[in-house]
Motif scaffolding. Sequence first.
Motif, PDB file in Angstrom:
ATOM      1  N   ALA A   8      68.453  57.402  20.211  1.00 40.95           N
ATOM      2  CA  ALA A   8      69.313  57.935  18.987  1.00 40.95           C
ATOM      3  C   ALA A   8      70.185  56.382  18.804  1.00 40.95           C
ATOM      4  CB  ALA A   8      70.322  58.864  19.094  1.00 40.95           C
ATOM      5  N   ILE A   9      70.415  55.656  19.733  1.00 40.46           N
ATOM      6  CA  ILE A   9      71.153  54.516  19.568  1.00 40.46           C
ATOM      7  C   ILE A   9      70.247  53.621  18.885  1.00 40.46           C
ATOM      8  CG2 ILE A   9      72.258  52.610  20.985  1.00 40.46           C
ATOM      9  CD1 ILE A   9      73.395  54.649  22.903  1.00 40.46           C
ATOM     10  N   SER A  10      68.910  53.459  19.445  1.00 37.07           N
ATOM     11  CA  SER A  10      67.898  52.576  18.760  1.00 37.07           C
ATOM     12  C   SER A  10      67.551  52.859  17.376  1.00 37.07           C
ATOM     13  CB  SER A  10      66.878  52.762  19.777  1.00 37.07           C
ATOM     14  OG  SER A  10      65.714  51.613  19.174  1.00 37.07           O
ATOM     15  N   HIS A  11      67.598  53.989  17.009  1.00 41.49           N
ATOM     16  CA  HIS A  11      67.302  54.218  15.582  1.00 41.49           C
ATOM     17  C   HIS A  11      68.473  54.075  14.656  1.00 41.49           C
ATOM     18  CE1 HIS A  11      63.332  55.940  15.645  1.00 41.49           C
ATOM     19  NE2 HIS A  11      63.434  56.585  16.895  1.00 41.49           N
ATOM     20  N   HIS A  12      69.700  54.288  15.486  1.00 43.68           N
ATOM     21  CA  HIS A  12      70.768  53.979  14.472  1.00 43.68           C
ATOM     22  C   HIS A  12      70.806  52.507  14.100  1.00 43.68           C
ATOM     23  CE1 HIS A  12      75.126  53.689  13.248  1.00 43.68           C
ATOM     24  NE2 HIS A  12      75.138  52.948  14.216  1.00 43.68           N
ATOM     25  N   LYS A  13      70.652  51.387  15.235  1.00 42.45           N
ATOM     26  CA  LYS A  13      70.653  50.153  15.137  1.00 42.45           C
ATOM     27  C   LYS A  13      69.852  49.668  13.957  1.00 42.45           C
ATOM     28  CE  LYS A  13      72.627  49.020  19.486  1.00 42.45           C
ATOM     29  NZ  LYS A  13      72.134  48.393  20.781  1.00 42.45           N
ATOM     30  N   GLN A  14      68.468  50.480  13.799  1.00 38.95           N
ATOM     31  CA  GLN A  14      67.579  50.126  12.877  1.00 38.95           C
ATOM     32  C   GLN A  14      67.517  50.679  11.735  1.00 38.95           C
ATOM     33  OE1 GLN A  14      63.361  49.948  14.870  1.00 38.95           O
ATOM     34  NE2 GLN A  14      64.446  51.162  16.460  1.00 38.95           N
ATOM     35  N   LYS A  15      68.831  51.590  11.414  1.00 37.35           N
ATOM     36  CA  LYS A  15      69.302  51.989  10.136  1.00 37.35           C
ATOM     37  C   LYS A  15      68.424  53.257   9.748  1.00 37.35           C
ATOM     38  CE  LYS A  15      71.654  47.907   8.590  1.00 37.35           C
ATOM     39  NZ  LYS A  15      72.932  48.205   8.752  1.00 37.35           N
ATOM     40  N   HIS A  16      67.900  53.888  10.874  1.00 38.72           N
ATOM     41  CA  HIS A  16      66.644  55.014  10.472  1.00 38.72           C
ATOM     42  C   HIS A  16      67.435  56.312  10.619  1.00 38.72           C
ATOM     43  CE1 HIS A  16      63.217  52.511  12.532  1.00 38.72           C
ATOM     44  NE2 HIS A  16      63.598  52.003  11.085  1.00 38.72           N
ATOM     45  N   VAL A  17      68.893  56.468  10.624  1.00 38.06           N
ATOM     46  CA  VAL A  17      69.617  57.784  10.655  1.00 38.06           C
ATOM     47  C   VAL A  17      70.362  58.118   9.459  1.00 38.06           C
ATOM     48  CG1 VAL A  17      71.254  59.043  11.843  1.00 38.06           C
ATOM     49  CG2 VAL A  17      69.900  57.206  13.281  1.00 38.06           C
ATOM     50  N   GLU A  18      69.817  59.254   8.866  1.00 34.04           N
ATOM     51  CA  GLU A  18      70.626  59.690   7.710  1.00 34.04           C
ATOM     52  C   GLU A  18      71.951  60.698   8.209  1.00 34.04           C
ATOM     53  OE1 GLU A  18      70.089  58.802   4.580  1.00 34.04           O
ATOM     54  OE2 GLU A  18      68.405  57.585   4.919  1.00 34.04           O
ATOM     55  N   TRP A  19      73.188  60.054   8.308  1.00 35.79           N
ATOM     56  CA  TRP A  19      73.979  60.679   9.131  1.00 35.79           C
ATOM     57  C   TRP A  19      74.507  61.862   8.051  1.00 35.79           C
ATOM     58  CZ3 TRP A  19      74.843  60.148  13.946  1.00 35.79           C
ATOM     59  CH2 TRP A  19      74.398  59.027  14.586  1.00 35.79           C
ATOM     60  N   SER A  69      59.197  58.372   7.347  1.00 34.96           N
ATOM     61  CA  SER A  69      58.875  59.019   8.528  1.00 34.96           C
ATOM     62  C   SER A  69      59.711  58.283   9.377  1.00 34.96           C
ATOM     63  CB  SER A  69      57.497  58.696   9.024  1.00 34.96           C
ATOM     64  OG  SER A  69      57.016  57.473   9.000  1.00 34.96           O
ATOM     65  N   THR A  70      59.928  57.174   9.495  1.00 39.54           N
ATOM     66  CA  THR A  70      61.167  56.506  10.468  1.00 39.54           C
ATOM     67  C   THR A  70      62.353  57.207  10.545  1.00 39.54           C
ATOM     68  OG1 THR A  70      61.315  54.685   8.895  1.00 39.54           O
ATOM     69  CG2 THR A  70      59.859  54.397  10.692  1.00 39.54           C
ATOM     70  N   ASN A  71      62.809  57.515   9.241  1.00 37.51           N
ATOM     71  CA  ASN A  71      64.082  58.246   8.938  1.00 37.51           C
ATOM     72  C   ASN A  71      64.361  59.648   9.351  1.00 37.51           C
ATOM     73  OD1 ASN A  71      63.783  55.757   6.745  1.00 37.51           O
ATOM     74  ND2 ASN A  71      66.114  56.182   6.671  1.00 37.51           N
ATOM     75  N   ILE A  72      63.159  60.216   9.069  1.00 37.06           N
ATOM     76  CA  ILE A  72      62.832  61.517   9.611  1.00 37.06           C
ATOM     77  C   ILE A  72      63.083  61.678  11.048  1.00 37.06           C
ATOM     78  CG2 ILE A  72      61.398  63.603   9.966  1.00 37.06           C
ATOM     79  CD1 ILE A  72      60.472  62.979   7.037  1.00 37.06           C
ATOM     80  N   VAL A  73      62.341  60.779  11.685  1.00 33.01           N
ATOM     81  CA  VAL A  73      62.304  60.679  13.327  1.00 33.01           C
ATOM     82  C   VAL A  73      63.775  60.387  13.763  1.00 33.01           C
ATOM     83  CG1 VAL A  73      61.648  59.667  15.373  1.00 33.01           C
ATOM     84  CG2 VAL A  73      59.957  60.247  13.486  1.00 33.01           C
ATOM     85  N   GLY A  74      64.228  59.457  13.249  1.00 35.60           N
ATOM     86  CA  GLY A  74      65.704  58.815  13.725  1.00 35.60           C
ATOM     87  C   GLY A  74      66.845  59.928  13.479  1.00 35.60           C
ATOM     88  N   THR A  75      66.903  60.519  12.251  1.00 35.49           N
ATOM     89  CA  THR A  75      67.778  61.555  11.970  1.00 35.49           C
ATOM     90  C   THR A  75      67.601  62.840  12.836  1.00 35.49           C
ATOM     91  OG1 THR A  75      67.817  60.824   9.720  1.00 35.49           O
ATOM     92  CG2 THR A  75      68.528  63.169  10.099  1.00 35.49           C
ATOM     93  N   ASP A  76      66.514  63.125  13.112  1.00 32.47           N
ATOM     94  CA  ASP A  76      66.089  64.251  14.153  1.00 32.47           C
ATOM     95  C   ASP A  76      66.653  63.947  15.540  1.00 32.47           C
ATOM     96  OD1 ASP A  76      64.813  66.760  14.841  1.00 32.47           O
ATOM     97  OD2 ASP A  76      63.494  65.531  15.967  1.00 32.47           O
ATOM     98  N   ILE A  77      66.289  62.877  15.998  1.00 27.75           N
ATOM     99  CA  ILE A  77      66.900  62.578  17.309  1.00 27.75           C
ATOM    100  C   ILE A  77      68.353  62.152  17.297  1.00 27.75           C
ATOM    101  CG2 ILE A  77      66.998  60.578  19.013  1.00 27.75           C
ATOM    102  CD1 ILE A  77      64.026  60.033  18.377  1.00 27.75           C
ATOM    103  N   ALA A  78      68.952  61.793  16.215  1.00 24.37           N
ATOM    104  CA  ALA A  78      70.218  61.617  16.218  1.00 24.37           C
ATOM    105  C   ALA A  78      71.116  63.178  16.070  1.00 24.37           C
ATOM    106  CB  ALA A  78      70.710  60.950  15.082  1.00 24.37           C
ATOM    107  N   HIS A  79      70.595  63.896  15.450  1.00 20.69           N
ATOM    108  CA  HIS A  79      70.995  65.580  15.656  1.00 20.69           C
ATOM    109  C   HIS A  79      70.644  66.002  16.862  1.00 20.69           C
ATOM    110  CE1 HIS A  79      70.375  69.723  14.840  1.00 20.69           C
ATOM    111  NE2 HIS A  79      71.857  69.769  14.739  1.00 20.69           N
ATOM    112  N   ALA A  80      69.488  65.712  17.401  1.00 24.69           N
ATOM    113  CA  ALA A  80      69.089  66.567  18.741  1.00 24.69           C
ATOM    114  C   ALA A  80      70.064  66.107  20.112  1.00 24.69           C
ATOM    115  CB  ALA A  80      67.741  65.958  19.198  1.00 24.69           C
TER     116      ALA A  80
END
Length: 257
Positions: A58-69, A180-191
């Motif tokens: 989740a931290i990695s995806h956040h840094k890459q701006k892949h998370v739709e908070w 797809s990168t945003n889907i994965v990042g958002t899902d992990i951030a919520h998980a």
Amino acid sequence: MDILLYIASGALVGLIVGVTGIGGGALMTPLLLMFGFPPHIAVGTDLMYASLTKAGGAISHHKQKHVEWSLVRLLAIGSIPAALVTGFALETLFEDSEQYGTLLSSALGVMLLFTAVVILLRPKIQQWSASTFKGSLSQYRNSATVLMGIFLGVFVTLSSVGAGAIGTAILMLLYPALRSTNIVGTDIAHAVPLTLAAGLIHMYLGNVDFYLLGALLIGSLPAIHLGSQLSRKVPEKLLKPVLAGILFTIGAKYAFF
């Protein structure tokens, strides 16, 4: 010698997760049941394992701006209260963990079946959602996202499965325009908060084996990194159907028998 077996199991699951991206709960919980752990210990320990292993991602995806908070918040509005209510129900409706063991096993079976279907039908899900959620249906997305969060909150707490593969499928269905990168990042951030909340609930209920948890983490953390490096060299089209077939078989066992 048991600890070596648990470390090796963590490494195996971590390697598969790193290569395929398939959630560890769908693999780890059935494996712990196969080792003879009761359902409440398998589910509770795996939830804490998932929250810790997913945090780095989740931290990695956040840094890459892949998370739709904004989407994480909508899912969490449904999932976190649902997880808390589910935990409260387990504590108040049953005298001890043995009484709700069958419920956990059945929920595990259902979620494994869902996961297997999602793995096999992911491309078709994306195609269908792209043509369905247009125009007037788009106004219901926020409400649908919260409702899907409630679904995840209940069943992830009961089974430890679904925060990954099924969470991804929900985002693909409701937000087909997302990369797809945003889907994965958002899902992990919520998980992460979902599995942590559910794991803490099970910890309160006495359902977490910390000795087992430590061994699984020792094996899995380096293996996930290795698997991610190997993912480019492994034939994904072959491996994912095989895993889906295994999950479907295990899911049918717990859901119907």
